[in-house]
Design a protein around this motif. Structure first.
Motif, PDB file in Angstrom:
ATOM      1  N   ASN A 169      -6.611   1.761   5.158  1.00  0.00           N
ATOM      2  CA  ASN A 169      -6.154   0.174   3.818  1.00  0.00           C
ATOM      3  C   ASN A 169      -4.860   0.400   4.981  1.00  0.00           C
ATOM      4  O   ASN A 169      -4.109  -0.674   4.496  1.00  0.00           O
ATOM      5  N   GLN A 170      -4.122   1.278   4.811  1.00  0.00           N
ATOM      6  CA  GLN A 170      -2.416   1.560   5.081  1.00  0.00           C
ATOM      7  C   GLN A 170      -2.392   0.923   6.293  1.00  0.00           C
ATOM      8  O   GLN A 170      -1.409   0.097   6.359  1.00  0.00           O
ATOM      9  N   ASP A 173      -2.726  -3.112   6.081  1.00  0.00           N
ATOM     10  CA  ASP A 173      -1.535  -3.314   5.092  1.00  0.00           C
ATOM     11  C   ASP A 173      -0.127  -3.306   6.171  1.00  0.00           C
ATOM     12  O   ASP A 173       0.547  -4.255   5.725  1.00  0.00           O
ATOM     13  N   LYS A 174      -0.026  -2.937   6.711  1.00  0.00           N
ATOM     14  CA  LYS A 174       1.067  -2.942   7.219  1.00  0.00           C
ATOM     15  C   LYS A 174       1.261  -3.979   8.485  1.00  0.00           C
ATOM     16  O   LYS A 174       2.270  -4.712   8.508  1.00  0.00           O
ATOM     17  N   ALA A 175      -0.224  -4.491   9.195  1.00  0.00           N
ATOM     18  CA  ALA A 175      -0.051  -5.882  10.212  1.00  0.00           C
ATOM     19  C   ALA A 175      -0.005  -6.519   9.066  1.00  0.00           C
ATOM     20  O   ALA A 175       0.613  -7.823   9.702  1.00  0.00           O
ATOM     21  N   GLU A 176      -0.485  -6.346   7.907  1.00  0.00           N
ATOM     22  CA  GLU A 176      -0.327  -7.369   7.648  1.00  0.00           C
ATOM     23  C   GLU A 176       0.359  -8.855   6.453  1.00  0.00           C
ATOM     24  O   GLU A 176       1.532  -9.203   6.574  1.00  0.00           O
ATOM     25  N   THR A 177       1.822  -6.737   6.904  1.00  0.00           N
ATOM     26  CA  THR A 177       2.970  -7.472   6.158  1.00  0.00           C
ATOM     27  C   THR A 177       3.620  -7.779   7.738  1.00  0.00           C
ATOM     28  O   THR A 177       4.494  -8.385   7.606  1.00  0.00           O
ATOM     29  N   MET A 247       4.814  -2.425  15.794  1.00  0.00           N
ATOM     30  CA  MET A 247       4.002  -1.849  16.957  1.00  0.00           C
ATOM     31  C   MET A 247       4.188  -1.069  17.618  1.00  0.00           C
ATOM     32  O   MET A 247       3.664  -0.606  17.842  1.00  0.00           O
ATOM     33  N   ASN A 248       5.179  -1.144  17.745  1.00  0.00           N
ATOM     34  CA  ASN A 248       5.658   0.751  18.670  1.00  0.00           C
ATOM     35  C   ASN A 248       5.555   1.754  17.800  1.00  0.00           C
ATOM     36  O   ASN A 248       5.023   2.714  18.939  1.00  0.00           O
ATOM     37  N   GLY A 249       5.674   1.261  17.222  1.00  0.00           N
ATOM     38  CA  GLY A 249       5.495   2.865  15.800  1.00  0.00           C
ATOM     39  C   GLY A 249       4.690   1.990  14.959  1.00  0.00           C
ATOM     40  O   GLY A 249       4.480   2.618  13.707  1.00  0.00           O
ATOM     41  N   PHE A 250       3.824   1.642  15.049  1.00  0.00           N
ATOM     42  CA  PHE A 250       2.395   0.865  13.826  1.00  0.00           C
ATOM     43  C   PHE A 250       1.900   2.226  13.987  1.00  0.00           C
ATOM     44  O   PHE A 250       1.881   1.952  12.553  1.00  0.00           O
ATOM     45  N   SER A 251       1.389   3.258  14.259  1.00  0.00           N
ATOM     46  CA  SER A 251       0.895   4.428  13.837  1.00  0.00           C
ATOM     47  C   SER A 251       2.083   5.661  13.618  1.00  0.00           C
ATOM     48  O   SER A 251       1.018   7.037  12.887  1.00  0.00           O
ATOM     49  N   SER A 252       2.761   5.407  13.935  1.00  0.00           N
ATOM     50  CA  SER A 252       3.709   6.744  14.070  1.00  0.00           C
ATOM     51  C   SER A 252       3.960   6.821  12.452  1.00  0.00           C
ATOM     52  O   SER A 252       4.077   5.770  11.871  1.00  0.00           O
ATOM     53  N   GLY A 253       3.945   7.989  11.698  1.00  0.00           N
ATOM     54  CA  GLY A 253       4.720   7.910  10.813  1.00  0.00           C
ATOM     55  C   GLY A 253       4.075   8.912   9.307  1.00  0.00           C
ATOM     56  O   GLY A 253       4.232   7.777   8.535  1.00  0.00           O
TER      57      GLY A 253
END
Length: 429
Positions: A169-170, A173-177, A247-253
């Motif tokens: 879900n996180q 949500d990030k992609a939709e934002t 997109m470069n930091g899509f899953s980081s953090g």
């Protein structure tokens, strides 16, 4: 055509050139002070005087001499002088009549450049829209995977809204934002481009309505400022930079939910993040490849003198060039007419009176009467002395006197002096 009529025509054309030269110079003055205006008036007056003297002298030098070599020299001097007239007076005449239209042509050219620049920047500024479906697809897959995990445990094998479901879900949500942000930016950029089109439309309307030059200049200045601002905003590549960064930091953090505890869940989360990272980096690389510096120079209001405008945009004011040159070279046509008439007169001379004005004929008659009267007094018959033979005088003092009957008689000089009509003529002799 008489010489007086030729001179009158030259005078009228010279006066017109004086006015045109002054207007052309006045439009090219660096300052609108009284001193500069007087300077322009003096130059224009000097040009008019030079034109009048030049053409009146050309009419005499190119047609009056009897010998051909002198007439040829006069024609050569006249043609050389015409070249100087084109640079000295005709250019100013064209500036007077064609400068406003030339400046308008400059604005039309800059307007066309603005339209082309706006079209190019709009085309390049929409390149981010191709990534919106890819990001939406990524968000949809994450939502679908989260639903599958919640309902059937397709990731970890145990269904329910656990830690993996929260992680999915996180990410969704990030992609939709990001997708929503791109759509909002696209809408703003479309509105910005439309405002640039409105600015150009106002300038185009001002040019089409033939408004005063000062008003058109003010409208053009505002339009170009507006357009430059629009181009700067559209050329910023902000959406592409945002895509590349996100997109470069899509899953980081991302912080894994605390509910992910088992090794199975951790392995599943790592696999999901690794796959998403590859797809996100692919999108970021494609977006970065489209980011480039906009090679579009800011538009500036063309400001140039009347003299420069009529040269750079001569093809827009061809009638003004024809008129400006004709004002100075029309006497050349009159000169050719007179030269033709005089040449025909030399080949087939007609009656002398055909080429004389009334004043010239009147003067000629007065001179003829005066000469006839003087000749009659000289040819007056003087009675010979009462002697049968001519007096024996020396040859030095002998005077031959021919009477009206062509019979030569010889007398002493003193006798002739006494026979003259009056004392004044005797004293002259």
């Amino acid at each position: 055509m008489s010489s007086q009529l030729n001179k009158l025509a030259i005078l009228v054309l010279a006066l017109i050139s004086v006015l045109a030269s002054y207007v052309g110079l006045d439009q090219s003055l660096p300052y609108s002070t009284l001193w500069w205006k007087l300077f322009a008036a003096a130059l224009a007056a000097g040009v008019g005087i030079a034109i009048y003297v030049f053409w009146t002298s050309a009419f005499e030098a190119a047609t009056d001499p009897e010998q051909f070599r002198y007439r040829r020299a006069g024609w050569i001097a006249t043609l050389v002088g015409c070249v100087f007239l084109l640079g000295m007076s005709s250019w100013w005449n064209v500036a007077a009549t064609g400068a406003p239209e030339a400046r308008r042509a400059a604005l039309y050219e800059t307007l066309q450049q603005g339209e082309e620049a706006l079209a190019r920047i709009r085309a390049s500024s929409n390149s981010h829209t191709i990534f919106i479906p890819r990001i939406d697809g990524l968000a949809a897959e994450l939502r679908k995977l989260e639903t599958c995990e919640s309902d059937g445990g397709c990731v970890t094998g145990s269904r329910g809204k656990g830690g993996i479901s929260q992680l999915l879900n996180q990410l969704a949500d990030k992609a939709e934002t990001l997708s929503t942000s791109l759509r909002n930016q696209d809408k703003e950029r479309t509105e910005k481009a439309a405002s640039g089109s409105v600015c150009l439309r106002d300038l185009r309307s001002a040019l089409a309505k033939n408004k005063p030059e000062d008003q058109i200049t003010e409208t053009a200045s505002e339009a170009f400022d507006c357009l430059n601002g629009v181009i700067a905003d559209l050329a910023a590549n902000a959406p592409l930079l945002a895509i590349s960064q996100e997109m470069n930091g899509f899953s980081s953090g991302l912080i894994l939910p605390t509910s992910i505890k088992s090794d199975n869940q951790k392995t599943a989360a790592e696999n999901i993040l690794e796959g998403l990272e590859d797809r996100a980096k692919s999108i970021a690389a494609d977006a970065s490849a489209l980011v480039k510096e906009a090679n579009i120079k800011p538009l500036s209001l063309p400001r140039m003198s009347a003299m420069k405008a009529v040269v750079l945009y001569w093809d827009s004011i061809v009638p003004s060039w024809i008129l400006g040159i004709s004002l100075d070279l029309l006497p050349l046509l009159l000169l050719s007419f007179r030269a033709t008439n005089q040449a025909s007169g030399r080949g087939q001379p007609g009656p002398l009176g055909d080429k004389m004005t009334v004043a010239e004929i009147k003067t000629a008659l007065e001179v003829t009467d005066f000469l006839a009267d003087a000749l009659a007094r000289q040819n007056k018959v003087i009675a010979p002395p009462e002697t049968d033979t001519a007096p024996n005088v020396s040859p030095v003092n002998r005077i031959r006197y021919r009477t009206v009957d062509d019979t030569p008689d010889y007398w002493e000089e003193p006798f002739i002096l006494e026979a003259l009509p009056d004392v004044e003529e005797r004293e002259k002799h």
